[in-house]
Design a protein around this motif. Structure first.
Motif, short mmCIF file in Angstrom:
data_model
loop_
_atom_site.label_atom_id
_atom_site.label_comp_id
_atom_site.label_asym_id
_atom_site.label_seq_id
_atom_site.Cartn_x
_atom_site.Cartn_y
_atom_site.Cartn_z
N ALA A 71 63.99 83.08 33.78
CA ALA A 71 63.74 84.09 34.82
C ALA A 71 62.25 84.27 35.06
N LEU A 72 61.47 84.34 33.99
CA LEU A 72 60.02 84.49 34.16
C LEU A 72 59.43 83.22 34.78
N LYS A 73 59.93 82.06 34.38
CA LYS A 73 59.48 80.81 35.00
C LYS A 73 59.76 80.84 36.50
N GLN A 74 60.98 81.30 36.86
CA GLN A 74 61.34 81.35 38.27
C GLN A 74 60.46 82.33 39.02
N LEU A 75 60.16 83.46 38.38
CA LEU A 75 59.27 84.46 38.99
C LEU A 75 57.90 83.85 39.28
N ILE A 76 57.33 83.18 38.29
CA ILE A 76 56.01 82.56 38.47
C ILE A 76 56.07 81.49 39.56
N GLN A 77 57.15 80.71 39.55
CA GLN A 77 57.30 79.67 40.57
C GLN A 77 57.41 80.28 41.96
N ASP A 78 58.20 81.35 42.08
CA ASP A 78 58.35 82.01 43.38
C ASP A 78 57.02 82.57 43.86
N VAL A 79 56.28 83.14 42.92
CA VAL A 79 54.98 83.72 43.27
C VAL A 79 54.04 82.64 43.82
N GLN A 80 54.12 81.45 43.25
CA GLN A 80 53.19 80.38 43.63
C GLN A 80 53.63 79.61 44.86
N THR A 81 54.94 79.60 45.14
CA THR A 81 55.42 78.72 46.20
C THR A 81 56.16 79.41 47.33
N SER A 95 54.96 94.40 26.17
CA SER A 95 55.69 93.56 25.24
C SER A 95 56.88 92.88 25.91
N ARG A 96 57.46 93.53 26.96
CA ARG A 96 58.57 92.88 27.67
C ARG A 96 58.07 91.72 28.52
N TRP A 97 56.81 91.80 28.98
CA TRP A 97 56.20 90.67 29.69
C TRP A 97 56.08 89.49 28.73
N GLY A 98 55.81 89.79 27.46
CA GLY A 98 55.78 88.73 26.46
C GLY A 98 54.98 89.10 25.23
N ARG A 99 55.41 88.52 24.10
CA ARG A 99 54.66 88.67 22.85
C ARG A 99 53.93 87.36 22.54
N PHE A 100 53.24 86.85 23.55
CA PHE A 100 52.55 85.58 23.40
C PHE A 100 51.54 85.64 22.25
N GLN A 101 51.51 84.58 21.44
CA GLN A 101 50.58 84.57 20.32
C GLN A 101 49.14 84.43 20.78
N ASP A 102 48.94 83.89 21.95
CA ASP A 102 47.62 83.85 22.57
C ASP A 102 47.62 84.88 23.69
N ALA A 103 46.87 85.96 23.52
CA ALA A 103 46.86 87.03 24.51
C ALA A 103 46.40 86.54 25.88
N ASP A 104 45.58 85.49 25.90
CA ASP A 104 45.11 84.95 27.18
C ASP A 104 46.26 84.36 27.99
N GLU A 105 47.30 83.87 27.31
CA GLU A 105 48.44 83.31 28.03
C GLU A 105 49.16 84.41 28.80
N SER A 106 49.34 85.56 28.16
CA SER A 106 49.96 86.69 28.85
C SER A 106 49.12 87.12 30.04
N ALA A 107 47.79 87.18 29.85
CA ALA A 107 46.89 87.58 30.93
C ALA A 107 46.93 86.56 32.08
N TYR A 108 47.09 85.29 31.74
CA TYR A 108 47.09 84.25 32.77
C TYR A 108 48.27 84.42 33.73
N TYR A 109 49.46 84.68 33.18
CA TYR A 109 50.63 84.81 34.04
C TYR A 109 50.50 86.04 34.94
N GLU A 110 49.90 87.09 34.42
CA GLU A 110 49.66 88.25 35.26
C GLU A 110 48.63 87.92 36.34
N TYR A 111 47.62 87.16 35.98
CA TYR A 111 46.59 86.77 36.95
C TYR A 111 47.18 85.94 38.08
#
Length: 521
Positions: A71-81, A95-111
């Motif tokens: 679902a999150l993959k689809q959301l990101i794909q929809d946002v981009q295309t 935390s529902r957005w994600g518990r990514f071990q690299d905080a920058d990854e979470s920030a990237y998807y929001e960006y």
């Protein structure tokens, strides 16, 4: 994903902001169930002028990475295309957005979302996600806390498992030939012997290993006697067992490898050993050194005398030590000349040769050893090793499926062919589809079907890139099963198969539940 409109398009003359809602449920807290998240987001939307026009939901998915979160993959794909129908994304909390071990990854998807002009709103957080310095700091802290929570939880679970191992309790897995799982109550009093597919129902109950049927115990002891005192090889032992019609605990024929595993596993002397390999926080599998293993010696009653087991290990170690580098390469060259091909599986099945793991550790990998004898494979024979690994994990997948069927109210058993019978009403065949990476870097799966078994339902588990975890499932009833195999890609364009693709085995369990209800009625 679902489309839904809440309330009127205007409140007090002000147009509502169309918004998408993202919800995710893992297994950590009931208060984070997707329904509770939906309700909380709906209240927030009603109070802040949002109109929810679309929902993206990941049910029962870990937030450690993007893997499996379609679902999150689809959301990101929809946002981009896509030409989006919404201008904001509402999420319960960080935390529902994600518990990514690299905080920058979470920030990237929001960006990615903000770059597309979308506002990302965390409904339950005590700050506005308005880009102010304070909100940036709060988000950074919250993202780090979300990742740290998973790390701390992983450590707590691991320590708890280690403690149970040290106390002598079993932490899952097949008991093995000659052994059985014994259920104990909180006072360590035996309650019952667990059958294949059965599991404990009380949190205070524990499981240990116990000697199995007398005839199986006698076979195990005879294997050790033949190997140590009569110098019978693993291959010869396997041939003798097969000639007598004796099968492994999984109902299969014995091989050199299965005999070797029986001769080297410390559970046969009553030792409980854990953490030989690690796979924490969905990172790569790591083979741990013996000093990192967690063990409890004499945790339960063994079925092989300690001195006999030790003698077997000495013979195996001496067999590996007697080969110098020149001899190892000479044996490898002879095998290549005889077969015209090499692989780890092929090497492991040979008598009088070091195992493939010895070649890997000594030469820094099998490819390096191959190159030293002039072997350049025209094709990648690693698939043989992958197939062997898939065969080894199939029993655990079958056990998981059996447990799921039982939880749904189904009664099931496994035939020697691997066919699962559910409620004496329908049969299920399990097929693992190996993931193959092309030179371009993309992935392919070839779905094959064992039509000789004539199952009522066929479950094809597509493996992930590492071929150690399951990517998704295809569930086919017999009438709709394709006549021929299919080759699938990452972005599957086999539209005819889309309706048979599932993220979990819930439809299979629902089928078992319905049969159970109909039988009860």
């Amino acid at each position: 994903m679902a489309d839904r409109r809440l309330g009127p398009l205007q409140i007090g003359g002000e147009p509502l902001i169309p918004a998408a809602r993202y919800v995710r449920m893992s297994t950590d807290h009931q208060r984070y169930s997707t329904e509770n998240q939906r309700e909380a987001i709906e209240k927030y939307a009603a109070q802040h002028g949002f109109d929810i026009v679309r929902t993206y939901a990941d049910e029962g998915k870990s937030g450690l990475s993007l893997d499996g979160r379609d679902a999150l993959k689809q959301l990101i794909q929809d946002v981009q295309t896509s030409n989006l129908e919404f201008k904001a994304i509402l999420v319960y909390d960080i935390s529902r957005w994600g518990r990514f071990q690299d905080a920058d990854e979470s920030a990237y998807y929001e960006y990615v979302c903000r770059r597309a002009g979308l506002q990302v709103v965390y409904c339950a957080e005590p700050f506005e996600n308005d880009g102010s310095p304070m909100s940036v700091i709060m988000k950074s802290v919250k993202r780090a806390m979300a990742g740290e929570y998973s790390r701390e939880l992983s450590n707590k679970v691991f320590k708890g498992q280690c403690r149970l191992i040290e106390l002598g309790f079993r932490q899952g897995g097949s008991p093995g030939f000659g052994l059985r799982r014994m259920l104990l109550d909180e006072s360590r009093v035996p309650k019952a012997q667990l059958q294949p597919g059965e599991r404990k129902s009380l949190q205070t109950d524990r499981v240990i290993l116990a000697p199995g049927p007398a005839d199986e115990v006698a076979v195990v002891q005879e294997i050790y006697e033949q190997f140590v005192h009569r110098r019978t090889t693993e291959r010869e032992i396997a041939d003798n067992l097969n000639a007598m019609g004796i099968r492994t605990d999984l109902g299969r024929r014995w091989t050199r490898g299965t005999v070797h595993q029986l001769l080297t596993n410390e559970k046969y002397v009553g030792n409980n050993v854990y953490n030989r390999t690690s796979f924490k926080l969905k990172q790569r599998h790591v083979k741990n050194s013996p000093n990192a293993w967690v063990r409890s010696n004499g945790a339960f009653e063994g079925i092989v005398p300690t001195d006999l087991f030790g003698a077997a290990q000495q013979l195996i170690e001496a067999r590996s030590r007697r080969f110098d580098e020149a001899t190892m390469l000479d044996l490898l060259k002879r095998l290549y000349d005889r077969t015209g091909a090499l692989s780890g599986l092929l090497i492991d099945e040979q008598e009088g040769m070091p195992s493939s793991s010895v070649y890997r550790s000594h030469f820094g990998g099998l490819v390096r050893a191959y190159s030293l004898i002039g072997f350049r494979p025209d094709r990648d024979f690693r698939y043989l090793e992958v197939n062997q690994r898939l065969r080894s994990i199939l029993p655990s997948i079958l056990t998981e499926i059996i447990e799921g069927l039982m939880a749904a109210g189904g009664q099931s058993n496994i035939a020697t062919s691997g066919l699962v019978t559910v409620n004496d009403e329908f049969t299920v065949s399990i097929v693992l589809a190996r993931c193959r990476q092309l030179p371009s870097g993309s992935f392919r799966w070839h779905l094959r079907f064992d039509t000789s078994l004539r199952p009522d339902v066929t479950v094809v588990a597509r493996m992930a890139a590492t071929n150690t975890t399951i990517f998704d499932y295809y569930i086919f009833p017999r009438l709709d099963m394709p006549l021929h195999g299919h080759r699938l890609s990452e972005d599957n364009n086999e539209v005819s198969l889309d309706s048979y693709r599932f993220e979990s085995l819930a439809p299979l369990y629902e089928l078992a539940e319905r049969f159970h209800m109909s039988i009860a009625a």
